[in-house]
Design an enzyme around this catalytic site. Structure first.
Site, PDB file in Angstrom:
ATOM      1  N   PHE A 148       0.853  -1.182   0.000  1.00 55.68           N
ATOM      2  CA  PHE A 148       0.000   0.000   0.000  1.00 55.68           C
ATOM      3  C   PHE A 148       0.888   1.231   0.000  1.00 55.68           C
ATOM      4  O   PHE A 148       1.736   1.381   0.884  1.00 55.68           O
ATOM      5  CB  PHE A 148      -0.859  -0.062   1.267  1.00 55.68           C
ATOM      6  CG  PHE A 148      -1.873   1.022   1.431  1.00 55.68           C
ATOM      7  CD1 PHE A 148      -3.103   0.942   0.791  1.00 55.68           C
ATOM      8  CD2 PHE A 148      -1.621   2.110   2.265  1.00 55.68           C
ATOM      9  CE1 PHE A 148      -4.068   1.933   0.976  1.00 55.68           C
ATOM     10  CE2 PHE A 148      -2.579   3.100   2.455  1.00 55.68           C
ATOM     11  CZ  PHE A 148      -3.806   3.003   1.803  1.00 55.68           C
ATOM     12  N   ARG A 180      12.853 -17.326  37.869  1.00 54.00           N
ATOM     13  CA  ARG A 180      13.939 -16.502  38.388  1.00 54.00           C
ATOM     14  C   ARG A 180      13.842 -16.394  39.909  1.00 54.00           C
ATOM     15  O   ARG A 180      12.798 -16.011  40.445  1.00 54.00           O
ATOM     16  CB  ARG A 180      13.837 -15.105  37.751  1.00 54.00           C
ATOM     17  CG  ARG A 180      14.726 -14.070  38.368  1.00 54.00           C
ATOM     18  CD  ARG A 180      16.172 -14.301  38.013  1.00 54.00           C
ATOM     19  NE  ARG A 180      17.006 -13.180  38.427  1.00 54.00           N
ATOM     20  CZ  ARG A 180      18.330 -13.196  38.348  1.00 54.00           C
ATOM     21  NH1 ARG A 180      18.952 -14.272  37.896  1.00 54.00           N
ATOM     22  NH2 ARG A 180      19.032 -12.152  38.729  1.00 54.00           N
ATOM     23  N   GLN A 216      11.143  -4.853  32.083  1.00 53.03           N
ATOM     24  CA  GLN A 216      11.386  -4.522  33.485  1.00 53.03           C
ATOM     25  C   GLN A 216      11.359  -5.776  34.363  1.00 53.03           C
ATOM     26  O   GLN A 216      12.189  -5.920  35.270  1.00 53.03           O
ATOM     27  CB  GLN A 216      10.339  -3.500  33.958  1.00 53.03           C
ATOM     28  CG  GLN A 216      10.662  -2.856  35.290  1.00 53.03           C
ATOM     29  CD  GLN A 216      11.872  -1.942  35.211  1.00 53.03           C
ATOM     30  OE1 GLN A 216      12.204  -1.419  34.161  1.00 53.03           O
ATOM     31  NE2 GLN A 216      12.563  -1.784  36.326  1.00 53.03           N
ATOM     32  N   GLU A 254       0.265   3.200  10.106  1.00 55.01           N
ATOM     33  CA  GLU A 254      -1.144   3.107   9.750  1.00 55.01           C
ATOM     34  C   GLU A 254      -1.999   4.136  10.495  1.00 55.01           C
ATOM     35  O   GLU A 254      -3.095   3.835  10.959  1.00 55.01           O
ATOM     36  CB  GLU A 254      -1.674   1.692   9.956  1.00 55.01           C
ATOM     37  CG  GLU A 254      -2.554   1.320   8.774  1.00 55.01           C
ATOM     38  CD  GLU A 254      -2.737  -0.153   8.561  1.00 55.01           C
ATOM     39  OE1 GLU A 254      -1.718  -0.845   8.431  1.00 55.01           O
ATOM     40  OE2 GLU A 254      -3.893  -0.576   8.506  1.00 55.01           O
TER      41      GLU A 254
END
Lengths: 389, 263
Positions: free
Chosen positions: A122, A267, A336, A363
Site C-alpha cells: 500500500f 527466576r 522490566q 497506519e
C-alpha cells in the site's frame, strides 16, 4: 477465555499458532539481526491458505472477514510482528482492489494475493504527507489510454518485495480532497523503481523502501474505482485494516507477557521465585488485564466491522489505539520484569519493546486515531437533541 | 500412481514416563502424536504428488482414537485415509501388525508404492516396513533420504547407511522406508485442515480384510514379552588422558591386565 469462536476460526488460530511456534519463533532473532525479509515463512503462510482469509471464495480466498484475518495476525504476532507485518501488509495493499476494484481487476489480482503467490503493498505516505494525507504530491496524469505517474512514496511496507502496489496519487490538484485517485502499479512497470532499504528501530524482518515513479506509464485500466475516489478508498481501507493492527498489538503483548510470567516463575532472588513478590505480581496482573481487554475489544469489534457499520471509522480507530498502546506498555513492563536479562538480546523482550513502538506510529499515528475518535464523537453527539444533564 | 503411506500414532516422547514397577510406557494421559518418521513418509508422498501427481492413501492400525493421526495426515494434503481397527488387532507385535497392514494394502489393490517411516519412536524396531514388503512380495529399500522417479515403473532411491550412501533402482510396486533427511514435513493448510475435520474415515476390521483372527493381534504375534527391565548399570569407566601415544599405552596396559585374548 473462551470467545465462542467457530470451529473454522479455531482452526485458523491453531494453524497460525503452529506456524508462529515452529517457523517464526526459532528464527525471529536472526531475522531481526540480519534485517532479513522472511521469504521462506511467507511461503509457508501461502501454502497454509492464510493469505486469503478475508478474500471471497470467488476470488480464490477463504471467504472470511476481518475477524478471521485478525485471529491469524494475532497468533503470528506473538512470535514476531516484523513477520506478521509483512503478512498483514499484503492485505492492506489488497483492500483498495477488494473494496473498489472492478471485476476484471479483482480477477486479475486477488487470486494471486489470496494464494500468497504475489504480495501486495500500500503506497500512501510521502516525505511531506503522512498524518496529513492531503499533502501528497505524487501525480498521475492521463495520457490517452495511459496514466503517467511521477513522485516518491516513502516508508512503504514490503516496498521492493511486493509485486502489486495500490498507490494514492493526485489526479486533479484543483479539486483538493476530491482530486486524489488510487492506481494499481506492478513491480516491473516502466519508470517504477525502489529506494534503499530503510534501517529501523524494530520490525526489521519487514522491508521498508521508497517507491519511485519517474514517468511511470500504466494502462488506464489500473485506475481503482474512478478519479477522485482516492481519499474515500484510503479511509475505507483503513477501516478494514486497523483492527488488524490492533491484533498485532494483542499478539505482541501476549508474547511478551508469556515470557514475563514464565521468567518470573523461574527466576529466584532473595531465595524465592520473583513471582512471589507483589511488585512483580502486580506488573503481571496489569499485563493480563490489558491483554485480555484488548483481545476482547478486537474480537468484538472485528465481528462488528464485518457488518459494515456506519461508525466504522471510530471503531477502527479505537481498535488501533488501545491494543497498540497496550502492546507498548506490556512490552516495556516485560523488559522490566526480566531486568538486566530483559535488556540483553539473549531474551526476546528487548526486540518486542523495539518492535512495539511502530504499532503506535504506522497506519495512522495513535494521535491521529484519537483525532478521528474525537471528531466522530462530536458528529455523533451533534445529532442527539436531548440533554444528558 | 497410487501411494499408500503407513503411519503410527505414538505417545509424545516429550511427555512419556516409564512405570517404575512394570517398566512399560505409561500411555494414560499422554498426548498422542504421529510418529515423527512417518510424517517424513507423508512428506515424501506429497513431494511425489506435487511433482508428478498421485493419489495418496494413508493407513494406520490402532484404536478408534488413532483416527486423529489420520486426520493429521489429511490436514497436510493426503487424499484418503483408512483406519484399521478391531479388538482382534489388540496386542499385535510387528509381525501381526505387518500382516494387518499388508492385507489392507492388498485390499486397496492398485498401490504402486508403499511408504513408511524408518521406525516408530515407541517400539524402535524398524521391522514393520520390511516385513510388510516380504508379505506383499515386493522389493523394499530402508533408510531412504531421497526418492526420484526414473520412469513410470522405476524409482531411484538414495539410502543412508553407516558406511555411506547407496543408490538403488527399484521396480514398482515396492516399499520404501524414509529417514528425516528426506526433508521437513510441510505444515497443514487451512483448506486441508477443514476437509480433514469433516472427513468420514472408513474403518476396516478383521472381516473386511478377510483375515483369520488367529493370525492377527496377540494371537498372531510370535513375540511374547516375558519381562521388561532396565539393563544393569555398567561397571566403572576409566577416562584415558594424555597424548594419543600415552593413551594407547594406557589402553594396552588395561587390556593386558584384563587378560583380553590376543593381547
Amino acid at each position: 477465555m473462551d470467545y465462542f469462536l467457530t470451529e473454522e476460526q479455531k482452526m485458523i488460530q491453531e494453524l497460525a499458532e503452529q506456524i508462529a511456534r515452529e517457523k517464526i519463533r526459532p528464527v525471529r532473532a536472526e531475522l531481526d539481526q540480519q534485517d532479513e525479509f522472511p521469504r521462506e515463512i511467507l511461503g509457508v503462510l501461502a501454502q497454509s491458505d492464510l493469505f486469503g482469509l478475508y478474500i471471497p471464495e470467488s476470488y480464490g480466498g477463504m471467504g472470511g472477514g476481518i475477524l478471521e484475518n485478525c485471529l491469524a495476525v494475532e497468533q503470528l504476532a506473538t512470535a514476531c510482528i516484523g513477520v506478521a507485518t509483512s503478512f498483514a501488509a499484503s492485505g492492506l495493499g489488497a483492500y483498495p482492489i477488494l473494496l473498489h476494484g472492478n471485476d476484471d481487476q479483482k480477477q486479475r489480482y486477488l487470486p494471486d494475493i489470496a494464494s500468497g503467490k504475489r504480495l501486495a503493498a500500500f503506497g500512501l505516505t510521502e516525505s511531506g504527507a503522512g498524518s496529513d494525507v492531503s499533502g501528497i504530491k505524487t501525480t498521475a496524469v492521463r495520457d490517452g489510454d495511459h496514466y503517467v505517474l511521477n513522485g516518491t512514496k516513502q516508508w512503504i511496507t514490503s516496498g521492493g518485495e511486493a509485486e502489486i502496489y495500490s498507490v494514492l496519487t493526485i489526479t486533479d490538484r484543483a479539486k483538493g480532497p476530491r482530486g486524489a485517485s488510487f492506481f494499481i502499479v506492478e513491480k516491473g512497470d516502466p519508470g517504477f523503481t525502489f529506494g534503499k532499504k530503510e534501517k529501523k528501530l524494530g520490525i526489521r524482518a519487514s522491508a521498508t523502501r521508497e517507491l519511485i515513479f519517474q514517468d511511470c506509464r500504466i494502462p488506464r485500466e489500473r485506475l481503482i474505482g474512478r478519479e477522485g475516489l482516492g481519499f474515500i478508498i484510503a479511509m475505507k481501507t483503513f477501516d478494514k485494516s486497523r483492527p488488524g493492527i490492533g491484533a498485532l498489538g494483542v499478539g505482541l503483548a501476549q508474547g511478551a507477557m508469556d515470557i514475563a510470567v514464565e521468567y518470573a516463575r523461574k527466576r529466584e532472588q532473595f531465595g524465592k521465585p520473583i513471582i512471589s513478590f507483589q511488585a512483580i505480581q502486580h506488573k503481571l496482573a496489569d499485563m493480563a488485564i490489558k491483554v485480555e481487554a484488548a483481545r476482547a475489544l478486537i474480537y468484538a469489534a472485528a465481528r462488528y466491522m464485518d457488518t459494515d457499520p456506519p461508525d466504522a471509522s471510530k471503531i477502527a480507530a479505537i481498535c488501533k489505539v488501545f491494543p497498540t498502546d497496550v502492546a507498548m506498555q506490556v512490552a516495556t513492563e516485560a523488559v522490566q520484569v526480566l531486568g538486566g536479562y530483559g535488556y540483553m538480546q539473549d531474551y526476546p523482550v528487548e526486540k518486542m519493546m523495539r518492535d512495539a513502538k511502530i504499532l503506535q506510529i504506522y497506519e495512522g499515528t495513535n494521535e491521529i486515531q484519537r483525532n478521528i475518535i474525537g471528531q466522530e464523537l462530536n458528529k455523533e453527539y451533534s445529532r442527539i437533541k436531548e440533554t444528558f444533564f | 500412481m497410487h501411494i499408500a503411506v503407513c503411519i503410527k500414532q505414538v505417545p509424545d516422547a516429550k511427555n512419556v514416563r516409564i512405570d517404575p514397577d512394570t517398566h512399560t510406557l505409561v500411555r494414560q494421559g499422554v498426548e498422542s502424536i504421529v510418529n515423527p518418521f512417518d510424517l517424513f513418509a507423508v512428506e515424501a508422498a506429497l513431494k511425489i504428488k506435487d511433482a508428478l501427481g498421485a493419489r495418496i492413501t494413508v493407513l494406520t492400525m490402532g484404536p478408534p482414537q488413532a483416527d486423529e493421526a489420520l486426520r493429521e495426515a489429511l490436514s497436510r494434503g493426503v487424499d484418503d485415509a483408512i483406519l484399521l481397527s478391531d479388538r482382534a488387532f489388540a496386542g499385535s507385535d510387528t509381525w501381526a501388525t505387518s500382516t494387518t497392514l499388508a492385507s489392507a494394502v492388498r485390499k486397496l489393490g492398485d498401490v504402486d508404492l508403499v511408504l513408511c517411516g524408518k521406525q516408530a519412536i515407541d517400539g524402535d524396531t524398524a521391522q514393520v516396513g520390511p516385513e510388510m514388503a516380504t508379505l506383499l512380495d515386493i522389493p523394499y529399500a530402508t533408510f531412504v533420504k531421497k526418492i526420484e522417479m526414473i520412469d513410470e515403473r522405476h524409482l531411484k532411491v538414495t539410502r543412508q547407511t553407516d558406511e555411506g550412501m547407496e543408490i538403488w533402482k527399484l521396480p514398482m510396486p515396492s516399499l520404501v522406508t524414509v529417514i528425516k533427511e528426506l526433508g521437513e514435513p510441510r505444515l497443514p493448510s487451512l483448506r486441508h485442515k477443514m476437509r480433514a475435520k469433516k472427513a468420514e474415515i472408513p474403518v476396516w476390521g478383521v472381516n473386511d480384510l478377510g483375515l483369520d483372527p488367529s493370525a492377527v493381534g496377540l494371537a498372531g504375534s510370535y513375540t511374547q514379552v516375558v519381562r521388561v527391565f532396565s539393563p544393569p548399570r555398567r561397571g566403572d569407566r576409566i577416562v584415558l588422558q594424555g597424548t594419543i601415544e600415552e593413551q594407547v599405552d594406557q589402553l594396552y596396559h588395561y587390556l593386558k591386565e584384563a587378560k583380553v585374548p590376543g593381547i
